[in-house]
Design a protein around this motif. Structure first.
Motif, PDB file in Angstrom:
ATOM      1  N   UNK A  98      16.170  98.943  55.679  1.00  0.00           N
ATOM      2  CA  UNK A  98      16.547  97.618  55.199  1.00  0.00           C
ATOM      3  C   UNK A  98      17.749  97.074  55.967  1.00  0.00           C
ATOM      4  N   UNK A  99      18.756  97.919  56.166  1.00  0.00           N
ATOM      5  CA  UNK A  99      19.996  97.453  56.782  1.00  0.00           C
ATOM      6  C   UNK A  99      19.839  97.124  58.257  1.00  0.00           C
ATOM      7  N   UNK A 100      18.865  97.748  58.919  1.00  0.00           N
ATOM      8  CA  UNK A 100      18.681  97.542  60.361  1.00  0.00           C
ATOM      9  C   UNK A 100      17.279  97.034  60.702  1.00  0.00           C
ATOM     10  N   UNK A 101      16.538  96.609  59.679  1.00  0.00           N
ATOM     11  CA  UNK A 101      15.187  96.055  59.875  1.00  0.00           C
ATOM     12  C   UNK A 101      14.272  97.021  60.617  1.00  0.00           C
ATOM     13  N   UNK A 102      14.403  98.318  60.312  1.00  0.00           N
ATOM     14  CA  UNK A 102      13.611  99.353  60.983  1.00  0.00           C
ATOM     15  C   UNK A 102      12.644 100.027  60.015  1.00  0.00           C
ATOM     16  N   UNK A 103      12.163  99.282  59.013  1.00  0.00           N
ATOM     17  CA  UNK A 103      11.317  99.878  57.973  1.00  0.00           C
ATOM     18  C   UNK A 103      10.083 100.555  58.552  1.00  0.00           C
ATOM     19  N   UNK A 104       9.449  99.927  59.536  1.00  0.00           N
ATOM     20  CA  UNK A 104       8.240 100.497  60.113  1.00  0.00           C
ATOM     21  C   UNK A 104       8.492 101.692  61.002  1.00  0.00           C
ATOM     22  N   UNK A 105       9.726 101.869  61.436  1.00  0.00           N
ATOM     23  CA  UNK A 105      10.055 103.005  62.310  1.00  0.00           C
ATOM     24  C   UNK A 105      10.104 104.314  61.552  1.00  0.00           C
ATOM     25  N   UNK A 106      10.447 104.275  60.260  1.00  0.00           N
ATOM     26  CA  UNK A 106      10.591 105.451  59.409  1.00  0.00           C
ATOM     27  C   UNK A 106      11.687 106.373  59.915  1.00  0.00           C
ATOM     28  N   UNK A 107      12.921 105.982  59.640  1.00  0.00           N
ATOM     29  CA  UNK A 107      14.073 106.788  60.058  1.00  0.00           C
ATOM     30  C   UNK A 107      15.185 106.655  59.012  1.00  0.00           C
ATOM     31  N   UNK A 108      15.709 107.784  58.595  1.00  0.00           N
ATOM     32  CA  UNK A 108      16.809 107.824  57.635  1.00  0.00           C
ATOM     33  C   UNK A 108      17.411 109.222  57.664  1.00  0.00           C
ATOM     34  N   UNK A 109      18.307 109.499  56.715  1.00  0.00           N
ATOM     35  CA  UNK A 109      18.921 110.827  56.682  1.00  0.00           C
ATOM     36  C   UNK A 109      19.521 111.103  55.311  1.00  0.00           C
ATOM     37  N   UNK A 110      19.660 112.384  55.003  1.00  0.00           N
ATOM     38  CA  UNK A 110      20.333 112.822  53.785  1.00  0.00           C
ATOM     39  C   UNK A 110      21.583 113.590  54.174  1.00  0.00           C
ATOM     40  N   UNK A 111      22.672 113.381  53.436  1.00  0.00           N
ATOM     41  CA  UNK A 111      23.923 114.071  53.710  1.00  0.00           C
ATOM     42  C   UNK A 111      24.412 114.756  52.442  1.00  0.00           C
ATOM     43  N   UNK A 112      25.296 115.740  52.635  1.00  0.00           N
ATOM     44  CA  UNK A 112      25.969 116.323  51.484  1.00  0.00           C
ATOM     45  C   UNK A 112      25.841 117.821  51.378  1.00  0.00           C
ATOM     46  N   UNK A 113      25.638 118.300  50.155  1.00  0.00           N
ATOM     47  CA  UNK A 113      25.704 119.726  49.842  1.00  0.00           C
ATOM     48  C   UNK A 113      24.849 120.556  50.805  1.00  0.00           C
ATOM     49  N   UNK A 114      25.448 121.552  51.411  1.00  0.00           N
ATOM     50  CA  UNK A 114      24.784 122.331  52.454  1.00  0.00           C
ATOM     51  C   UNK A 114      23.520 123.025  51.959  1.00  0.00           C
ATOM     52  N   UNK A 115      23.561 123.557  50.742  1.00  0.00           N
ATOM     53  CA  UNK A 115      22.403 124.293  50.242  1.00  0.00           C
ATOM     54  C   UNK A 115      21.203 123.367  50.077  1.00  0.00           C
ATOM     55  N   UNK A 116      21.426 122.161  49.546  1.00  0.00           N
ATOM     56  CA  UNK A 116      20.326 121.215  49.363  1.00  0.00           C
ATOM     57  C   UNK A 116      19.827 120.703  50.704  1.00  0.00           C
ATOM     58  N   UNK A 117      20.739 120.448  51.644  1.00  0.00           N
ATOM     59  CA  UNK A 117      20.343 120.011  52.987  1.00  0.00           C
ATOM     60  C   UNK A 117      19.487 121.085  53.645  1.00  0.00           C
ATOM     61  N   UNK A 118      19.896 122.345  53.531  1.00  0.00           N
ATOM     62  CA  UNK A 118      19.135 123.440  54.126  1.00  0.00           C
ATOM     63  C   UNK A 118      17.763 123.575  53.474  1.00  0.00           C
ATOM     64  N   UNK A 119      17.714 123.430  52.156  1.00  0.00           N
ATOM     65  CA  UNK A 119      16.439 123.567  51.444  1.00  0.00           C
ATOM     66  C   UNK A 119      15.456 122.478  51.845  1.00  0.00           C
ATOM     67  N   UNK A 120      15.938 121.223  51.906  1.00  0.00           N
ATOM     68  CA  UNK A 120      15.049 120.131  52.296  1.00  0.00           C
ATOM     69  C   UNK A 120      14.623 120.273  53.751  1.00  0.00           C
ATOM     70  N   UNK A 121      15.546 120.686  54.602  1.00  0.00           N
ATOM     71  CA  UNK A 121      15.221 120.876  56.016  1.00  0.00           C
ATOM     72  C   UNK A 121      14.148 121.944  56.186  1.00  0.00           C
ATOM     73  N   UNK A 122      14.268 123.034  55.420  1.00  0.00           N
ATOM     74  CA  UNK A 122      13.289 124.115  55.524  1.00  0.00           C
ATOM     75  C   UNK A 122      11.926 123.667  55.017  1.00  0.00           C
ATOM     76  N   UNK A 123      11.911 122.934  53.899  1.00  0.00           N
ATOM     77  CA  UNK A 123      10.635 122.436  53.381  1.00  0.00           C
ATOM     78  C   UNK A 123       9.961 121.526  54.387  1.00  0.00           C
ATOM     79  N   UNK A 124      10.731 120.609  54.956  1.00  0.00           N
ATOM     80  CA  UNK A 124      10.152 119.662  55.892  1.00  0.00           C
ATOM     81  C   UNK A 124       9.686 120.345  57.175  1.00  0.00           C
ATOM     82  N   UNK A 125      10.320 121.444  57.540  1.00  0.00           N
ATOM     83  CA  UNK A 125       9.878 122.193  58.716  1.00  0.00           C
ATOM     84  C   UNK A 125       8.480 122.752  58.519  1.00  0.00           C
ATOM     85  N   UNK A 126       8.080 122.905  57.247  1.00  0.00           N
ATOM     86  CA  UNK A 126       6.744 123.394  56.937  1.00  0.00           C
ATOM     87  C   UNK A 126       5.747 122.255  56.673  1.00  0.00           C
ATOM     88  N   UNK A 127       6.229 121.022  56.692  1.00  0.00           N
ATOM     89  CA  UNK A 127       5.370 119.877  56.395  1.00  0.00           C
ATOM     90  C   UNK A 127       5.116 119.022  57.626  1.00  0.00           C
TER      91      UNK A 127
END
Length: 398
Positions: A236-265
């Motif tokens: 929304x902020x950069x009019x890149x909706x169709x590009x599909x790009x974003x990020x999550x920040x914060x707690x290391x354990x949750x970042x690692x868990x989501x990163x690992x799940x997505x590595x399998x998807x």
């Protein structure tokens, strides 16, 4: 599987799309203010960069085979520039194919099946859809006008806190456009630490504040990144909706868990899109000619709201986002026993009679009935025309 699909919350959007197709078939000039899809392109710099990167021969391997660190490093730089928050790009940031990608998968990564998560009502549909996919039970936290659409944390039962894996919030809020300040986030972090629960904050509209308001990040609160994660989006902020790009920040354990799940998807975001995202973030930080999305949508908001007010529909002007959360006016001969109108009937008849698409508020939860969400995704001229049609509709049925 059919039962699971029925819980994903997209039925109303499909229903409204069918209404729209019928209106077009009937020869109606439709102004679609339903889905919050930006109507403008990314900046010329971003488009030029993307066009150059896609021509490079070394861009077509699986993105996961590369580190992805350049985009995450730039996201960390932007977080420090925008919010004065320092993050470790390697361990505290996860690249996503849009924030909805992360929101859809996070519960699978961090919550046990049969556990509970606290989610807002009204709320963006993916919040509950993600829980259905993960086998997590929702506890709906009402957001009501009398409390400025902020949750009353102390009213959530203790047994809910004990069972909950996380609490999810979204400020600036979609659909209700409410905002929160750092004092609220400080209270929320203190609550979460006391209850030993993860905070999930969706900050997709961080660059879409109005009247000088710059939405804050929960990461600005001391100790937040030990107890919270936050989603950011370039859609929304950069009019890149169709590009599909974003990020999550914060707690290391949750970042690692989501990163690992997505590595399998999946294998990550296409490298040219990550590189274009770097250009977008650089432009926002260092280009003095850069125009924040909030400035564009504020002009649209002002034009649209002013015309509605002239017609006597006193819709509250939003302080942020690309939406208007409009309380239904008092109309006659509605579909309910007392003669009032449900949000769904209002939206359907509004489209049939005026050609303007709005989303009924109950699409976002039970607390949304009595409201419609209107997306400011047309030019000022078309928004004024839409407001005039809506004003005429309200006048006829008042």
């Amino acid at each position: 599987m059919v039962q699971l699909l029925s819980q994903l919350g997209s039925s109303i959007f499909s229903e409204v799309a069918a209404w729209k197709r019928q209106a077009i078939a009937n020869g109606m000039d439709v102004i679609d203010l339903g889905i919050g899809s930006p109507d403008q392109a990314p900046s010329l710099k971003v488009r030029e960069a993307l066009s150059q990167y896609v021509l490079k021969e070394d861009m077509y391997a699986y993105p996961a085979l590369k580190s992805g660190l350049p985009f995450r490093s730039k996201a960390a730089e932007w977080m420090e520039h925008r919010f004065q928050v320092k993050l470790d790009a390697a361990t505290e940031i996860c690249t996503l194919a849009g924030s909805q990608d992360g929101l859809a998968h996070l519960a699978m990564a961090i919550a046990e099946r049969g556990s509970l998560a606290i989610v807002p009502d009204p709320g963006y549909p993916i919040y509950t859809a993600a829980l259905a996919l993960a086998g997590v039970e929702p506890y709906f936290m009402p957001l009501v006008e009398e409390h400025q659409y902020l949750p009353q944390l102390e009213c959530i039962p203790e047994e809910v806190w004990e069972r909950a894996s996380f609490i999810l919030l979204n400020y600036p809020n979609n659909p209700i456009t409410a905002v929160a300040d750092l004092a609220f986030f400080e209270k929320l972090v203190a609550f979460a630490k006391q209850k030993k629960i993860l905070i999930v904050h969706d900050l997709a509209y961080s660059e879409m504040g109005y009247d000088g308001f710059l939405p804050p990040s929960i990461m600005q609160i001391d100790g937040a990144k030990e107890i919270a994660v936050e989603f950011h989006s370039l859609s929304k902020s950069f009019n890149m909706a169709g590009c599909r790009i974003g990020f999550m920040v914060g707690q290391k354990q949750a970042v690692a868990a989501l990163s690992e799940l997505k590595a399998n998807i999946d294998y990550g975001v296409f490298d040219p899109i990550q590189d274009a995202g770097i250009v977008a973030l650089d432009e926002a930080m260092y280009d003095t000619q850069f125009v924040r999305a909030g400035e564009i949508y504020q002009r649209r908001r002002d034009a649209f709201i002013a015309r509605l007010h002239q017609a006597g529909w006193n819709v509250a002007p939003p302080s942020a986002t690309m939406f208007v959360w409009a309380k239904l006016p008092s109309l006659q001969n509605g579909d309910r026993p007392d003669g009032s109108w449900s949000a769904r009937v209002f939206a359907k008849r509004c489209l049939d009679e005026t050609g303007v698409v709005v989303i009924p508020g109950d699409a976002f939860g039970s607390q949304g009935d009595g409201y419609v969400r209107i997306a400011l995704v047309e030019s000022e001229q078309r928004l004024i025309e839409a407001a005039e049609r809506l004003a005429a509709f309200v006048s006829v049925h008042a």
